[in-house]
Design a protein around this motif. Sequence first.
Motif, PDB file in Angstrom:
ATOM      1  N   SER A 244      -8.350  37.854 -10.096  1.00 43.51           N
ATOM      2  CA  SER A 244      -8.165  36.670  -9.238  1.00 43.51           C
ATOM      3  C   SER A 244      -8.199  37.079  -7.825  1.00 43.51           C
ATOM      4  O   SER A 244      -8.705  36.244  -6.904  1.00 43.51           O
ATOM      5  CB  SER A 244      -7.113  36.155  -9.871  1.00 43.51           C
ATOM      6  OG  SER A 244      -6.961  35.618 -11.194  1.00 43.51           O
ATOM      7  N   GLY A 245      -7.172  37.992  -7.474  1.00 38.57           N
ATOM      8  CA  GLY A 245      -6.967  38.324  -5.834  1.00 38.57           C
ATOM      9  C   GLY A 245      -8.286  38.941  -5.366  1.00 38.57           C
ATOM     10  O   GLY A 245      -8.774  38.391  -4.149  1.00 38.57           O
ATOM     11  N   ILE A 246      -9.346  39.504  -6.121  1.00 40.55           N
ATOM     12  CA  ILE A 246     -10.497  39.806  -5.547  1.00 40.55           C
ATOM     13  C   ILE A 246     -11.393  38.557  -5.646  1.00 40.55           C
ATOM     14  O   ILE A 246     -12.452  38.595  -4.608  1.00 40.55           O
ATOM     15  CB  ILE A 246     -11.121  40.747  -6.768  1.00 40.55           C
ATOM     16  CG1 ILE A 246     -10.340  42.100  -6.881  1.00 40.55           C
ATOM     17  CG2 ILE A 246     -12.615  41.229  -6.126  1.00 40.55           C
ATOM     18  CD1 ILE A 246     -10.778  43.205  -7.580  1.00 40.55           C
ATOM     19  N   VAL A 247     -11.566  37.952  -6.241  1.00 37.96           N
ATOM     20  CA  VAL A 247     -12.294  36.631  -6.192  1.00 37.96           C
ATOM     21  C   VAL A 247     -12.025  35.712  -5.178  1.00 37.96           C
ATOM     22  O   VAL A 247     -12.754  35.579  -4.193  1.00 37.96           O
ATOM     23  CB  VAL A 247     -12.096  35.589  -7.307  1.00 37.96           C
ATOM     24  CG1 VAL A 247     -12.749  34.411  -7.200  1.00 37.96           C
ATOM     25  CG2 VAL A 247     -12.673  36.364  -8.645  1.00 37.96           C
ATOM     26  N   ILE A 248     -10.533  35.755  -4.777  1.00 33.83           N
ATOM     27  CA  ILE A 248     -10.010  35.098  -3.375  1.00 33.83           C
ATOM     28  C   ILE A 248     -10.798  35.700  -2.163  1.00 33.83           C
ATOM     29  O   ILE A 248     -11.314  35.179  -1.216  1.00 33.83           O
ATOM     30  CB  ILE A 248      -8.636  34.961  -3.533  1.00 33.83           C
ATOM     31  CG1 ILE A 248      -8.275  33.885  -4.498  1.00 33.83           C
ATOM     32  CG2 ILE A 248      -8.120  34.464  -2.186  1.00 33.83           C
ATOM     33  CD1 ILE A 248      -6.481  34.030  -4.641  1.00 33.83           C
ATOM     34  N   LEU A 249     -10.549  37.084  -2.007  1.00 32.98           N
ATOM     35  CA  LEU A 249     -11.176  37.906  -1.061  1.00 32.98           C
ATOM     36  C   LEU A 249     -12.585  37.863  -0.914  1.00 32.98           C
ATOM     37  O   LEU A 249     -13.242  37.759   0.117  1.00 32.98           O
ATOM     38  CB  LEU A 249     -10.718  39.379  -1.250  1.00 32.98           C
ATOM     39  CG  LEU A 249      -9.171  39.673  -1.071  1.00 32.98           C
ATOM     40  CD1 LEU A 249      -9.008  41.165  -1.538  1.00 32.98           C
ATOM     41  CD2 LEU A 249      -8.867  39.363   0.400  1.00 32.98           C
ATOM     42  N   LEU A 250     -13.485  37.561  -1.951  1.00 28.01           N
ATOM     43  CA  LEU A 250     -14.776  37.607  -2.002  1.00 28.01           C
ATOM     44  C   LEU A 250     -15.010  36.293  -1.191  1.00 28.01           C
ATOM     45  O   LEU A 250     -16.085  35.911  -0.492  1.00 28.01           O
ATOM     46  CB  LEU A 250     -15.375  37.777  -3.610  1.00 28.01           C
ATOM     47  CG  LEU A 250     -15.599  39.164  -4.037  1.00 28.01           C
ATOM     48  CD1 LEU A 250     -15.996  39.016  -5.426  1.00 28.01           C
ATOM     49  CD2 LEU A 250     -16.405  40.033  -3.013  1.00 28.01           C
ATOM     50  N   ALA A 251     -14.278  35.040  -1.756  1.00 29.32           N
ATOM     51  CA  ALA A 251     -14.325  33.856  -1.285  1.00 29.32           C
ATOM     52  C   ALA A 251     -14.359  33.760   0.266  1.00 29.32           C
ATOM     53  O   ALA A 251     -15.045  32.979   1.009  1.00 29.32           O
ATOM     54  CB  ALA A 251     -13.686  32.741  -1.969  1.00 29.32           C
ATOM     55  N   LEU A 252     -13.322  34.485   0.767  1.00 25.30           N
ATOM     56  CA  LEU A 252     -13.015  34.753   2.281  1.00 25.30           C
ATOM     57  C   LEU A 252     -13.920  35.709   2.676  1.00 25.30           C
ATOM     58  O   LEU A 252     -13.694  35.704   4.159  1.00 25.30           O
ATOM     59  CB  LEU A 252     -11.375  35.245   2.391  1.00 25.30           C
ATOM     60  CG  LEU A 252     -10.478  34.209   1.738  1.00 25.30           C
ATOM     61  CD1 LEU A 252      -9.017  34.748   1.957  1.00 25.30           C
ATOM     62  CD2 LEU A 252     -10.591  32.883   2.725  1.00 25.30           C
ATOM     63  N   LYS A 253     -14.837  36.269   2.272  1.00 16.78           N
ATOM     64  CA  LYS A 253     -15.726  37.596   2.650  1.00 16.78           C
ATOM     65  C   LYS A 253     -14.914  38.460   3.401  1.00 16.78           C
ATOM     66  O   LYS A 253     -15.307  39.134   4.444  1.00 16.78           O
ATOM     67  CB  LYS A 253     -16.685  36.656   3.765  1.00 16.78           C
ATOM     68  CG  LYS A 253     -17.642  35.582   3.134  1.00 16.78           C
ATOM     69  CD  LYS A 253     -18.518  35.071   4.050  1.00 16.78           C
ATOM     70  CE  LYS A 253     -19.174  33.960   3.497  1.00 16.78           C
ATOM     71  NZ  LYS A 253     -20.230  33.362   4.420  1.00 16.78           N
ATOM     72  N   LYS A 254     -13.960  38.937   2.637  1.00 18.27           N
ATOM     73  CA  LYS A 254     -13.084  40.265   2.981  1.00 18.27           C
ATOM     74  C   LYS A 254     -13.541  41.299   2.245  1.00 18.27           C
ATOM     75  O   LYS A 254     -13.718  41.188   0.989  1.00 18.27           O
ATOM     76  CB  LYS A 254     -11.547  39.848   3.015  1.00 18.27           C
ATOM     77  CG  LYS A 254     -11.088  38.749   3.869  1.00 18.27           C
ATOM     78  CD  LYS A 254     -11.536  39.039   5.436  1.00 18.27           C
ATOM     79  CE  LYS A 254     -11.055  38.039   6.129  1.00 18.27           C
ATOM     80  NZ  LYS A 254     -11.004  38.359   7.958  1.00 18.27           N
TER      81      LYS A 254
END
Length: 254
Positions: A244-254
């Motif tokens: 879930s943390g990875i999905v959030i970072l992908l959404a933030l383009k990090k």
Amino acid sequence: MNLEPQNNLLTNKIINQQDVPENDTPMSITEHLEELRQRTLFIFLFFLLAATFSFTQIKVIVAILQAPAVGIKFLQLAPGEYFFSSIKVAIYSGVVATTPFAVYQVILYILPGLTVRERKVILPILVSSILLFIIGGIFAYFILAPAALTFLISYGSDIVEPLWSFEQYFDFILLLLFSTGLAFEIPIVQLLLGISGTLSSSQMIRAWRYIIIISTIAGAILTPSTDPVTQIIMSSAVLVLYFSGIVILLALKK
């Protein structure tokens, strides 16, 4: 008339304003320390009030914590075991109740020195950390604890009668709630690592094999019981939180 230089100046001014604290009034080190002392005192006083109130309502809190242990009779195996366990429960309850207030005081302390850009990042992270900790405790209470207790009660029930120590049970349930709350902070840690540039989402994805091993170890360490059911559920929760943390970072383009 060429308006491009003026537009660039306006854009740069807006960007610079986001990097400057809204309240840039200078404060001395003594003033900072005095404010920190006052807010720490507020937090401590709030904790004392919360712990005292929890102790006055200890029967209600104990009944709530005992609810997952259906069909268990608790024994007081030492003089004063119930009294000292009640103090321990009241302290834990005081800490949980004080945490949102403490985070609020931290926000008030650091807010004047934050830029607009930093506020957009730090404040949501602080609020999300509280919510995730609460969600973790709820998950432990309604999912992990019943699963663990069902296994522990049913295993060998035809041979031994389940009579449990009052203190040991509450050590178990409080540790389970607290450790699960901490485990639910995993996305916050990932977000901080991603925003700071320490680790990217692609690097976290490539480490999925190691995360499976780490989640298995974490499930064994974070759960106070040794039953496989609780450990598997905890390990699965850690994996879900990690991705879930990875999905959030992908959404933030990090």
